[in-house]
Design a protein around this motif. Structure first.
Motif, PDB file in Angstrom:
ATOM      1  N   ASP A 134       8.833  20.870 116.661  1.00  0.00           N
ATOM      2  CA  ASP A 134       8.086  22.096 116.951  1.00  0.00           C
ATOM      3  C   ASP A 134       8.135  22.488 118.425  1.00  0.00           C
ATOM      4  N   TRP A 135       9.040  21.911 119.196  1.00  0.00           N
ATOM      5  CA  TRP A 135       9.157  22.282 120.607  1.00  0.00           C
ATOM      6  C   TRP A 135       9.651  23.729 120.724  1.00  0.00           C
ATOM      7  N   PRO A 136       9.204  24.460 121.732  1.00  0.00           N
ATOM      8  CA  PRO A 136       9.616  25.863 121.898  1.00  0.00           C
ATOM      9  C   PRO A 136      11.093  25.978 122.264  1.00  0.00           C
ATOM     10  N   LEU A 137      11.824  26.809 121.527  1.00  0.00           N
ATOM     11  CA  LEU A 137      13.263  26.936 121.726  1.00  0.00           C
ATOM     12  C   LEU A 137      13.645  28.382 121.993  1.00  0.00           C
ATOM     13  N   ALA A 138      14.479  28.578 123.017  1.00  0.00           N
ATOM     14  CA  ALA A 138      14.991  29.900 123.359  1.00  0.00           C
ATOM     15  C   ALA A 138      16.501  29.897 123.162  1.00  0.00           C
ATOM     16  N   ILE A 139      17.010  30.922 122.502  1.00  0.00           N
ATOM     17  CA  ILE A 139      18.429  30.971 122.142  1.00  0.00           C
ATOM     18  C   ILE A 139      19.105  32.131 122.864  1.00  0.00           C
ATOM     19  N   GLU A 140      20.191  31.804 123.594  1.00  0.00           N
ATOM     20  CA  GLU A 140      20.994  32.841 124.245  1.00  0.00           C
ATOM     21  C   GLU A 140      22.413  32.772 123.711  1.00  0.00           C
ATOM     22  N   PHE A 141      22.841  33.870 123.121  1.00  0.00           N
ATOM     23  CA  PHE A 141      24.198  33.955 122.591  1.00  0.00           C
ATOM     24  C   PHE A 141      25.131  34.582 123.619  1.00  0.00           C
ATOM     25  N   ARG A 142      26.414  34.261 123.516  1.00  0.00           N
ATOM     26  CA  ARG A 142      27.436  34.912 124.315  1.00  0.00           C
ATOM     27  C   ARG A 142      28.513  35.554 123.437  1.00  0.00           C
ATOM     28  N   SER A 143      28.357  35.447 122.115  1.00  0.00           N
ATOM     29  CA  SER A 143      29.290  36.086 121.190  1.00  0.00           C
ATOM     30  C   SER A 143      28.649  37.346 120.638  1.00  0.00           C
ATOM     31  N   GLN A 144      29.350  38.466 120.774  1.00  0.00           N
ATOM     32  CA  GLN A 144      28.837  39.751 120.301  1.00  0.00           C
ATOM     33  C   GLN A 144      28.641  39.782 118.791  1.00  0.00           C
ATOM     34  N   SER A 145      29.264  38.850 118.084  1.00  0.00           N
ATOM     35  CA  SER A 145      29.193  38.868 116.620  1.00  0.00           C
ATOM     36  C   SER A 145      27.762  38.734 116.099  1.00  0.00           C
ATOM     37  N   TRP A 146      26.880  38.108 116.885  1.00  0.00           N
ATOM     38  CA  TRP A 146      25.490  37.949 116.438  1.00  0.00           C
ATOM     39  C   TRP A 146      24.745  39.280 116.437  1.00  0.00           C
ATOM     40  N   PHE A 147      25.199  40.207 117.258  1.00  0.00           N
ATOM     41  CA  PHE A 147      24.477  41.465 117.414  1.00  0.00           C
ATOM     42  C   PHE A 147      25.332  42.691 117.083  1.00  0.00           C
ATOM     43  N   ASN A 148      26.375  42.490 116.261  1.00  0.00           N
ATOM     44  CA  ASN A 148      27.154  43.655 115.862  1.00  0.00           C
ATOM     45  C   ASN A 148      26.369  44.458 114.821  1.00  0.00           C
ATOM     46  N   GLU A 149      26.929  45.552 114.400  1.00  0.00           N
ATOM     47  CA  GLU A 149      26.214  46.473 113.511  1.00  0.00           C
ATOM     48  C   GLU A 149      25.745  45.795 112.224  1.00  0.00           C
ATOM     49  N   ASN A 150      26.550  44.875 111.705  1.00  0.00           N
ATOM     50  CA  ASN A 150      26.213  44.213 110.442  1.00  0.00           C
ATOM     51  C   ASN A 150      25.194  43.089 110.601  1.00  0.00           C
ATOM     52  N   ASN A 151      25.181  42.442 111.774  1.00  0.00           N
ATOM     53  CA  ASN A 151      24.402  41.206 111.921  1.00  0.00           C
ATOM     54  C   ASN A 151      23.146  41.306 112.775  1.00  0.00           C
ATOM     55  N   GLN A 152      22.987  42.365 113.552  1.00  0.00           N
ATOM     56  CA  GLN A 152      21.880  42.394 114.518  1.00  0.00           C
ATOM     57  C   GLN A 152      20.521  42.182 113.868  1.00  0.00           C
ATOM     58  N   SER A 153      20.198  42.942 112.856  1.00  0.00           N
ATOM     59  CA  SER A 153      18.880  42.812 112.228  1.00  0.00           C
ATOM     60  C   SER A 153      18.727  41.461 111.548  1.00  0.00           C
ATOM     61  N   LYS A 154      19.823  40.933 110.985  1.00  0.00           N
ATOM     62  CA  LYS A 154      19.780  39.619 110.342  1.00  0.00           C
ATOM     63  C   LYS A 154      19.546  38.518 111.370  1.00  0.00           C
ATOM     64  N   THR A 155      20.200  38.639 112.542  1.00  0.00           N
ATOM     65  CA  THR A 155      20.017  37.645 113.603  1.00  0.00           C
ATOM     66  C   THR A 155      18.578  37.636 114.088  1.00  0.00           C
ATOM     67  N   ILE A 156      18.006  38.821 114.314  1.00  0.00           N
ATOM     68  CA  ILE A 156      16.613  38.910 114.764  1.00  0.00           C
ATOM     69  C   ILE A 156      15.677  38.295 113.725  1.00  0.00           C
ATOM     70  N   HIS A 157      15.888  38.621 112.474  1.00  0.00           N
ATOM     71  CA  HIS A 157      15.064  38.065 111.386  1.00  0.00           C
ATOM     72  C   HIS A 157      15.205  36.546 111.318  1.00  0.00           C
ATOM     73  N   PHE A 158      16.442  36.072 111.478  1.00  0.00           N
ATOM     74  CA  PHE A 158      16.707  34.622 111.416  1.00  0.00           C
ATOM     75  C   PHE A 158      16.003  33.890 112.545  1.00  0.00           C
ATOM     76  N   LEU A 159      16.062  34.430 113.761  1.00  0.00           N
ATOM     77  CA  LEU A 159      15.389  33.795 114.897  1.00  0.00           C
ATOM     78  C   LEU A 159      13.874  33.762 114.680  1.00  0.00           C
TER      79      LEU A 159
END
Length: 280
Positions: A134-159
């Motif tokens: 349960d430690w606090p975790l911050a995630i920083e991506f460097r691949s645009q694929s996480w935030f492309n048109e198809n994945n952005q909302s899914k990535t936010i929901h997943f986080l």
């Protein structure tokens, strides 16, 4: 109480706030209430270092330790550990005293550009959450694929599902190692806004002699800082705390830019270390 905090990447190499070279952390913690601990990316620090950092800083001061590079797939874990689980166990044992002292704001997992949005990597993030508890975790991506048109909302929901903090970035928009600024909070306790500068050629990494000296060589203009202040105030609506970290320090601009942002926001950080007086 909702608040905005400001810090830098590391406590060394900031001429504006370092008067005594033998007491860099003490000097730093008299100016800012949080620091990103980048040394833990290169090696899991010895226990004595953790103890020293805790003792040298006031009770209100917190750290954002970076995950060790093998934990974020910047190198192979098999070179040092018998399993992924054992690597995470060693890391957690090392930082347990800092967590127990209430001096960790979040652990920063900065993934490389080749950590794409794939089923395998989604499962790895689930494993990270499991192994870090349960430690606090911050995630920083460097691949645009996480935030492309198809994945952005899914990535936010997943986080949000994994209770992970989306690290909001300001960085040059290069083709292969950048993500856009996604000013969305994914955790009610904390948002992290990480500012890397806007040196396109340095961030691109082509035809440069020393990436450390050039990658984050950028001084933010006051108008840009005012824009960051506006974004931070907006994020306050969704998070208890917004932490802004300046990483634009190849030319020593991080500290003065942070001070200017502090002034724009009208912030007064209390209960820090005693300020060393510059008598001359």
């Amino acid at each position: 109480m909702i608040m905005i905090t400001i810090g830098l990447t590391g406590w060394s190499d900031h001429p504006l706030i370092t008067l005594d070279q033998s007491k860099k952390l003490e000097n730093y913690s008299s100016h800012f209430p949080v620091v990103e601990l980048d040394t833990s990316f290169y090696a899991i620090p010895p226990d004595k270092n953790i103890k020293s950092w805790i003792e040298k800083t006031p009770a209100v001061f917190t750290f954002i330790p970076k995950a060790y590079k093998a934990m974020t797939m910047h190198k192979e874990w098999i070179e040092e550990f018998t399993s992924i689980e054992s690597m995470f166990k060693v890391y957690k044992q090392t930082f347990s005293p800092m967590v127990e002292a209430g001096k960790v704001k979040a652990f920063l997992f900065q993934f490389p550009p080749y950590f794409d949005c794939t089923r395998q990597n989604v499962q790895y993030l689930r494993l990270v959450r499991k192994l870090m508890g349960d430690w606090p975790l911050a995630i920083e991506f460097r691949s645009q694929s996480w935030f492309n048109e198809n994945n952005q909302s899914k990535t936010i929901h997943f986080l949000k599902e994994l209770e992970m903090i989306n690290v909001i970035v300001d960085q040059p928009q290069t083709p292969n190692n950048s993500v856009p600024t996604i000013s969305v909070s994914t955790h009610p306790s904390l948002s992290i806004y990480r500012l890397h500068g806007r040196n396109y050629e340095g961030w691109l990494g082509e035809n440069i002699q020393d990436w450390r000296a050039e990658r984050t060589l950028y001084e933010y203009k006051e108008k840009e800082l005012e824009s960051f202040a506006e974004t931070a105030r907006t994020l306050e609506k969704d998070s208890h705390e917004v932490c802004v970290i300046f990483n634009n320090n190849s030319g020593g601009h991080a500290a003065p830019n942070a001070k200017t942002l502090q002034k724009i926001l009208g912030l007064d950080f209390e209960n820090l270390s005693p300020r060393q007086l510059d008598l001359f």
